[in-house]
Write an enzyme that holds these catalytic residues in place. Sequence first.
Site, PDB file in Angstrom:
ATOM      1  N   VAL A 654       0.853  -1.184   0.000  1.00 31.92           N
ATOM      2  CA  VAL A 654       0.000   0.000   0.000  1.00 31.92           C
ATOM      3  C   VAL A 654       0.892   1.238   0.000  1.00 31.92           C
ATOM      4  CG1 VAL A 654      -1.793   1.289   1.184  1.00 31.92           C
ATOM      5  CG2 VAL A 654      -1.762  -1.199   1.319  1.00 31.92           C
ATOM      6  N   ASP A 762     -14.549  -7.468   5.460  1.00 33.52           N
ATOM      7  CA  ASP A 762     -13.559  -6.969   6.412  1.00 33.52           C
ATOM      8  C   ASP A 762     -14.052  -5.682   7.061  1.00 33.52           C
ATOM      9  OD1 ASP A 762     -10.069  -5.968   6.337  1.00 33.52           O
ATOM     10  OD2 ASP A 762     -11.204  -7.036   7.849  1.00 33.52           O
TER      11      ASP A 762
END
Length: 819
Positions: A654, A762
């Site tokens: 990320v 999630d």
Amino acid sequence: MASSKHNKLCSFFYLCLFLTLVAAAEPQTESLLTLKSQLTDNFNSLKDWFINTPEVSDNLVACCSWSGVRCNQNSTSVVSVDLSSKNLAGSLSGKEFLVFTELLELNISDNSFSGEFPAEIFFNMTNLRSLDISRNNFSGRFPDGNGGDSSLKNLIFLDALSNSFSGPLPIHLSQLENLKVLNLAGSYFTGSIPSQYGSFKNLEFLHLGGNLLSGHIPQELGNLTTLTHMEIGYNSYEGVIPWEIGYMSELKYLDIAGANLSGFLPKHFSNLTKLESLFLFRNHLSREIPWELGEITSLVNLDLSDNHISGTIPESFSGLKNLRLLNLMFNEMSGTLPEVIAQLPSLDTLFIWNNYFSGSLPKSLGMNSKLRWVDVSTNSFQGEIPQGICSRGVLFKLILFSNNFTGTLSPSLSNCSTLVRIRLEDNSFSGVIPFSFSEIPDISYIDLSRNKLTGGIPLDISKATKLDYFNISNNPELGGKLPPHIWSAPSLQNFSASSCSISGGLPVFESCKSITVIELSNNNISGMLTPTVSTCGSLKKMDLSHNNLRGAIPSDKVFQSMGKHAYESNANLCGLPLKSCSAYSSRKLVSVLVACLVSILLMVVAALALYYIRQRSQGQWKMVSFAGLPHFTADDVLRSFGSAEPSEAVPASVSKAVLPTGITVIVRKIELHDKKKSVVLNVLTQMGNARHVNLVRLLGFCYNNHLVYVLYDNNLHTGTTLAEKMKTKKKDWQTKKRIITGVAKGLCFLHHECLPAIPHGDVKSSNILFDDDKIEPCLGEFGFKYMLHLNTGTYHETQNLLVHHPLFFLIVDSLKQIR
């Protein structure tokens, strides 16, 4: 200096006076003043708790006139202390309550008290009848009384809902023979339900739901023959439902939902002749519904959804004359919907979606009861919609999508003025759309996509003042033209009519302040684009590809922001973001030049082929953009990562990148596994097309044969998370409600408006994001874990990625109301 000394002398004087008055006060008043001094009262709720002069009489109690305090008739003893909802905080020592031997009621609910709850309450208050400590933050173990022998022999009401206790449920409470109400729900108790809880003599209300309880449900609960209300769900038990519960002859309300129970429904429940509500949803119950369940003629609400129940609906349900709610959704049931269900006189809500039902709906459905909400979607029903389904005039939601229904849409649906939501997509309906929008004024959502409808779009659609979603896509023989005033519908936000053989020109864009999505691809729309679309300030997505539009694309900002894909395959359309119109006018010259260069290009391609094979073994990079991301090539995006070598451009999983126009995006790197490329790209494309105010936008992705870089909107990632927002909004219940509703809407959109559904997979506080200056929540990371499972090959059909964090069970339940 003189003023400062004067203030100090005054403060000292008042302190001495206060101490003198306290010392002179009788014990009960003194105890309450001591209690006040220990508490945090930021809103000055106890401002009248003071005494001016010592009491003359030794018998009268000075505090009888204070707010929240009530005394007996001759004002000699305090009998009630009610400090509920006064925004108080702090911990309680307990010693200040020892003098209240005549106290009948103590209510400190809905505050912010913390620390351990004082055990002294259970020592000396022998006359106490009602104790309410709910909605606080007490922690530690619940007091076990005086060595297990509580002195609260006269206690009738005990409410400890919504605290932060730890340890097991207090066993000694079962010795309180006069106790009628016991509420220990939502307070983090652990362990199993004590078998001693089956020995209450007069208990009428028991609520243990929403804790962390485990183990088996004790069969001794069947001894509670005075109990009328029992909620013990939202825990994680083992084993089956004890059949002994069938002995609870006075029971009217039973809720053991979300409790991890297995086995099957006990036949002994037929003995619960007074039962009105039975909630056993979200468990692992299997086998068929027992015939005997239909003998509980008092049933009003029956919810067995989200289990593994099989078989058919028993004909014995014909006896459930009082039944209003029947919820069997998310099971494995089959067969037809029996005629006896349509004959039930009180039925108003029917949920049987996501099963294996087949056959036709009963013709009398809706004629014998005031049906309000019908959802039979995702089954294998066939035939036509019952003509009288709205004959009682109160139907407001009709959900029939993903079945095999055929025939025409009944004109009677236009007479159903109460309709708010209609979902008939993914069937085989034919004929014209019979709606007269002036006769269904409250309609807000219509989805008729993926059918075989004809006759065009009703011309009076602009009269639907509350309509915000209309989808008629993939009706290849629909035909007709777009209604001239379609964009002026005051609430319309999403209009989808792709692949419908629509012809004619685009209506003039005027008075279109609410429209955000227009999908008209794969039609026969002709004419030129006019710049009046600039009045559509909310428009975020427009797809006019694969039509017969001509002329130049206006330079208007709205048109230019849609990207190239919005205009592709319109042969006579030119201008940015397509090819320039000057190039289009010189098309013949260009074609000659292209023919001359073909041989050269072929040689160049042949020469470069070896280079790409050797140097770019990972494959050619490609770019996919969604609404909100200006048109860039994959090389533009890769260069923004700050590395000339694409395979090493983003070393972390990320990171952030600044695109050529200065836009900052969040980048996630995914390494593609063997033979999973198409699966991952399909999921990413579906995620990118999902647009909702409560979802973080996926702007695009670039990929080759081995890597994918996913680009997310950076605006929200620089804001705050749910946990941070909650720190600043501890007492703002309206904001919390708005946040919960926003999260629920986002989840509902993913699960029920997207086809196929996108499991979030999630949900947690760090994945719920906000702008710094807004309270509207946005779900991030939706579908990402599901996509990673597919990429690694670890996803199985038996997995349920729609299950969320326990904090969001309440949100998922609210989906039924939003759906």
